[in-house]
Scaffold this motif. Sequence first.
Motif, mmCIF file in Angstrom:
data_model
loop_
_atom_site.group_PDB
_atom_site.id
_atom_site.type_symbol
_atom_site.label_atom_id
_atom_site.label_comp_id
_atom_site.label_asym_id
_atom_site.label_seq_id
_atom_site.Cartn_x
_atom_site.Cartn_y
_atom_site.Cartn_z
ATOM 1 N N THR A 1 -12.044 2.115 -6.420
ATOM 2 C CA THR A 1 -11.267 1.542 -5.500
ATOM 3 C C THR A 1 -11.804 2.056 -4.060
ATOM 4 O O THR A 1 -11.895 1.328 -3.150
ATOM 5 N N ASN A 2 -12.013 3.587 -4.226
ATOM 6 C CA ASN A 2 -12.587 4.308 -2.881
ATOM 7 C C ASN A 2 -14.122 3.390 -2.440
ATOM 8 O O ASN A 2 -14.156 3.299 -1.304
ATOM 9 N N LEU A 3 -14.885 3.056 -3.420
ATOM 10 C CA LEU A 3 -16.112 2.634 -3.174
ATOM 11 C C LEU A 3 -16.221 1.069 -2.733
ATOM 12 O O LEU A 3 -16.548 1.023 -1.435
ATOM 13 N N VAL A 4 -15.187 0.256 -2.995
ATOM 14 C CA VAL A 4 -15.036 -0.826 -2.658
ATOM 15 C C VAL A 4 -14.478 -1.084 -1.237
ATOM 16 O O VAL A 4 -14.738 -1.827 -0.371
ATOM 17 N N ALA A 5 -13.493 -0.294 -1.107
ATOM 18 C CA ALA A 5 -12.742 -0.209 0.141
ATOM 19 C C ALA A 5 -13.671 0.211 1.484
ATOM 20 O O ALA A 5 -13.643 -0.278 2.344
ATOM 21 N N TYR B 1 0.023 -3.245 -9.166
ATOM 22 C CA TYR B 1 0.862 -3.066 -10.530
ATOM 23 C C TYR B 1 1.482 -1.550 -10.400
ATOM 24 O O TYR B 1 2.415 -1.234 -11.000
ATOM 25 N N THR B 2 0.268 -0.767 -10.434
ATOM 26 C CA THR B 2 0.515 0.650 -10.395
ATOM 27 C C THR B 2 1.522 1.135 -9.149
ATOM 28 O O THR B 2 2.458 2.260 -9.510
ATOM 29 N N LEU B 3 1.511 0.566 -8.131
ATOM 30 C CA LEU B 3 2.517 0.994 -6.875
ATOM 31 C C LEU B 3 3.920 0.517 -7.345
ATOM 32 O O LEU B 3 4.643 1.347 -7.043
ATOM 33 N N VAL B 4 3.805 -0.525 -7.791
ATOM 34 C CA VAL B 4 5.335 -1.193 -8.123
ATOM 35 C C VAL B 4 5.827 -0.407 -9.121
ATOM 36 O O VAL B 4 7.052 0.124 -9.168
ATOM 37 N N LYS B 5 5.223 0.197 -10.213
ATOM 38 C CA LYS B 5 5.356 1.103 -11.318
ATOM 39 C C LYS B 5 5.933 2.365 -10.634
ATOM 40 O O LYS B 5 7.137 3.005 -11.117
ATOM 41 N N GLU B 6 5.180 2.927 -9.745
ATOM 42 C CA GLU B 6 5.494 4.386 -9.179
ATOM 43 C C GLU B 6 6.874 4.058 -8.187
ATOM 44 O O GLU B 6 7.651 5.027 -8.349
ATOM 45 N N ILE B 7 7.110 3.086 -7.507
ATOM 46 C CA ILE B 7 8.276 2.835 -6.735
ATOM 47 C C ILE B 7 9.344 2.780 -7.676
ATOM 48 O O ILE B 7 10.515 3.526 -7.398
ATOM 49 N N SER B 8 9.097 2.049 -9.017
ATOM 50 C CA SER B 8 10.325 1.938 -9.960
ATOM 51 C C SER B 8 10.707 3.414 -10.354
ATOM 52 O O SER B 8 11.927 3.638 -10.666
ATOM 53 N N ASN B 9 9.832 4.220 -10.700
ATOM 54 C CA ASN B 9 9.961 5.476 -11.396
ATOM 55 C C ASN B 9 10.546 6.607 -10.175
ATOM 56 O O ASN B 9 11.504 7.091 -10.565
ATOM 57 N N VAL B 10 10.377 6.209 -9.030
ATOM 58 C CA VAL B 10 10.934 6.820 -7.750
ATOM 59 C C VAL B 10 12.432 6.756 -7.920
ATOM 60 O O VAL B 10 13.328 7.543 -7.883
ATOM 61 N N ASN B 11 12.566 5.467 -7.854
ATOM 62 C CA ASN B 11 14.333 4.789 -7.849
ATOM 63 C C ASN B 11 15.066 5.464 -9.011
ATOM 64 O O ASN B 11 16.113 5.818 -8.915
ATOM 65 N N LEU B 12 14.492 5.403 -10.143
ATOM 66 C CA LEU B 12 14.969 5.754 -11.363
ATOM 67 C C LEU B 12 15.243 7.440 -11.102
ATOM 68 O O LEU B 12 16.201 7.798 -11.725
ATOM 69 N N THR B 13 14.179 7.979 -10.932
ATOM 70 C CA THR B 13 14.440 9.406 -10.770
ATOM 71 C C THR B 13 15.704 9.769 -9.792
ATOM 72 O O THR B 13 16.200 10.775 -10.123
ATOM 73 N N SER B 14 15.464 9.067 -8.542
ATOM 74 C CA SER B 14 16.833 9.209 -7.644
ATOM 75 C C SER B 14 17.961 9.054 -8.206
ATOM 76 O O SER B 14 18.936 9.747 -7.942
ATOM 77 N N HIS B 15 17.965 7.846 -8.903
ATOM 78 C CA HIS B 15 19.440 7.323 -9.421
ATOM 79 C C HIS B 15 19.819 8.605 -10.579
ATOM 80 O O HIS B 15 21.047 8.798 -10.354
ATOM 81 N N PRO C 1 -4.088 5.343 -9.347
ATOM 82 C CA PRO C 1 -4.347 4.818 -8.095
ATOM 83 C C PRO C 1 -3.514 3.932 -7.741
ATOM 84 O O PRO C 1 -3.113 2.977 -8.765
ATOM 85 N N ASN C 2 -3.176 3.453 -6.694
ATOM 86 C CA ASN C 2 -2.238 2.346 -6.187
ATOM 87 C C ASN C 2 -2.874 1.740 -4.732
ATOM 88 O O ASN C 2 -3.903 1.998 -4.435
ATOM 89 N N ILE C 3 -2.187 0.608 -4.232
ATOM 90 C CA ILE C 3 -2.858 0.039 -3.278
ATOM 91 C C ILE C 3 -2.836 0.661 -1.832
ATOM 92 O O ILE C 3 -3.685 0.819 -1.035
ATOM 93 N N TYR C 4 -1.948 1.896 -1.892
ATOM 94 C CA TYR C 4 -2.362 2.814 -0.895
ATOM 95 C C TYR C 4 -3.372 3.701 -0.703
ATOM 96 O O TYR C 4 -4.075 4.089 0.376
ATOM 97 N N ASP C 5 -4.033 3.967 -1.996
ATOM 98 C CA ASP C 5 -5.418 4.557 -2.012
ATOM 99 C C ASP C 5 -6.319 3.701 -1.475
ATOM 100 O O ASP C 5 -7.267 4.059 -0.948
ATOM 101 N N LEU C 6 -6.078 2.280 -1.744
ATOM 102 C CA LEU C 6 -7.325 1.249 -1.383
ATOM 103 C C LEU C 6 -7.127 1.376 0.366
ATOM 104 O O LEU C 6 -8.236 1.268 1.222
ATOM 105 N N LEU D 1 -9.651 -8.733 -7.429
ATOM 106 C CA LEU D 1 -9.449 -8.086 -8.998
ATOM 107 C C LEU D 1 -9.098 -6.672 -8.947
ATOM 108 O O LEU D 1 -8.476 -6.294 -9.658
ATOM 109 N N ILE D 2 -9.534 -5.827 -7.795
ATOM 110 C CA ILE D 2 -9.324 -4.433 -7.869
ATOM 111 C C ILE D 2 -7.786 -4.317 -7.417
ATOM 112 O O ILE D 2 -7.171 -3.230 -7.785
ATOM 113 N N SER D 3 -7.297 -4.999 -6.331
ATOM 114 C CA SER D 3 -5.880 -5.006 -6.187
ATOM 115 C C SER D 3 -4.973 -5.333 -7.104
ATOM 116 O O SER D 3 -3.836 -4.809 -6.879
#
Length: 524
Positions: free
Chosen positions: A200-204, A250-264, A134-139, A243-245
């Motif tokens: 995350t879903n519960l709190v949001a 962190y997960t969102l930043v990691k996924e964005i980095s992975n997407v950019n790496l895949t694209s390169h 999960p990332n911040i978009y799921d929230l 706390l939950i954010s």
Amino acid sequence: MLRAYLKRLLHKLDASVAAAVARIDHNAVIKDLVARADLSGSYLLMIVFSCLVALLGLLTNSVAVVIGAMLISPLMGPIFTAALAFTLGDLHLARKVLRIIVISILLSVLVTTLFTFLSPLKAPTQEILSRTRPNIYDLLIAAFAGAAGAYALCTRVSYLFVTTGVAVATAVIPPLSVVGYGIATGQGAIALGGFLLFFTNLVAIVISSDIVFHLFRFRARMVEESRYPVRTRVLILAVVLVLISIPLVYTLVKEISNVNLTSHIEQTLKKRLNNKENSRMTGFSFQKDSNGMTVAASVNTVAYFNYSTEKRIEGDLKATLKTTVNFALEQTIVRSGRISAPSSRLLTVAPAPAPETLSMLRSKVMRRMDEGCRDLEVFVAPYPIRGCGVRFSDRGDTITALVTIGRDYPASAQELRWMTVALTDKLDEPVTAEVTTVPFLPPVTLGPDGLPDDASRKALTVLKTMGKEGQKQHFVIVAPKKTGRVDSARALRRYLLKELSIPAASIAKSTEHGNELRVKIVEN
């Protein structure tokens, strides 16, 4: 002007909210949500059914079945009731609904854990893995869906459709099924990721619904139970949200980095592998490890890529990714061009091809040999290939490739294997590599002072260049032995130390063979 416009906009918004509040029956909404905080046998049975349906959808990778489980689940009712309890500050109702939610969680995890343990299907599917990061978009999705659901509960506008959409968008039961799957299969990361998505879903939903209830004038005075102060409630929600954010961002930043790496990686590979009517990349994968990164690609091609091309691609990946890369290429030979239409003419038997003579074989092999020899320079660099030829036999024996390298020590067994494989791949014939060596440097001519003349100095400058590039030095310098008062061995040694910056430890003892002086340079 902008200030006035914002003021008018806020006034209209306040009037719209006031009009909506006037149409809301607050007591009926409270009564409806309080009634959902009932831990009955039918409620528990529906929780069991919904989590089992969700687990089966996850194990079979069926999106439709997972969506069905979301619609069956009755857990959304207690979650909205929890949001109302926070808004009203009703401590009794909060405790009651929290107990229901906790029991629902424990029951869902227990049932799915037992079922997964008994199930023959245990491989993680895409539906399972998609609910472990999960990332911040799921929230944000859960927050907007929760706000829509709370609005529909209060105003009764498209109530059934909206609450159904909220159940699908937020998906609280499938993540709990993922938790049970992760526990049963001993995959703690999957279980933790599934629970983080559920929480995350519960709190949001609770926070966004609480905001809607507050805007629609639900207040603590509407109940007579003991209640939390408003400041305490806001502080609790704020702390939980922060706390939950943290892990979600962190997960969102990691996924964005992975997407950019895949694209390169994809762009770099396509630049080399996608050639019109010749080759096309069909897929790739990559994996990080302690030594850098491993990249594997597959390509359909009409002719094999050679070893040097594979090394160039590896170099491009290193330059793009700024890390060590180990590249592997899987090649599939395909046919290019269109498929010819079937002929209506009578089939004729083609004559058998003439046997391939030694002359024909020599002509075919020699056309590819020059390019194959250029590829071999990769294995012996920085030393040059001085000569390249082939030896044939009309008895059908293996072709022998005759390779001459300009260096002062023989080829290793590993180099012979590499060159044999490369030439076999290039010539498309069984090849045996026969490698010989010739001196890397031409004989040196010494002047009266015992030092090399201009032509010899120019030839020796390559030693200085290779030293700067960190190449291993292994050379033999041959010069005529001088007689008389000048010690040519000492003069040549001094020249190597001073002019070419060769370490003294690398210059072996000079030896004399007849009228020749030999100076051996070996890097220790």
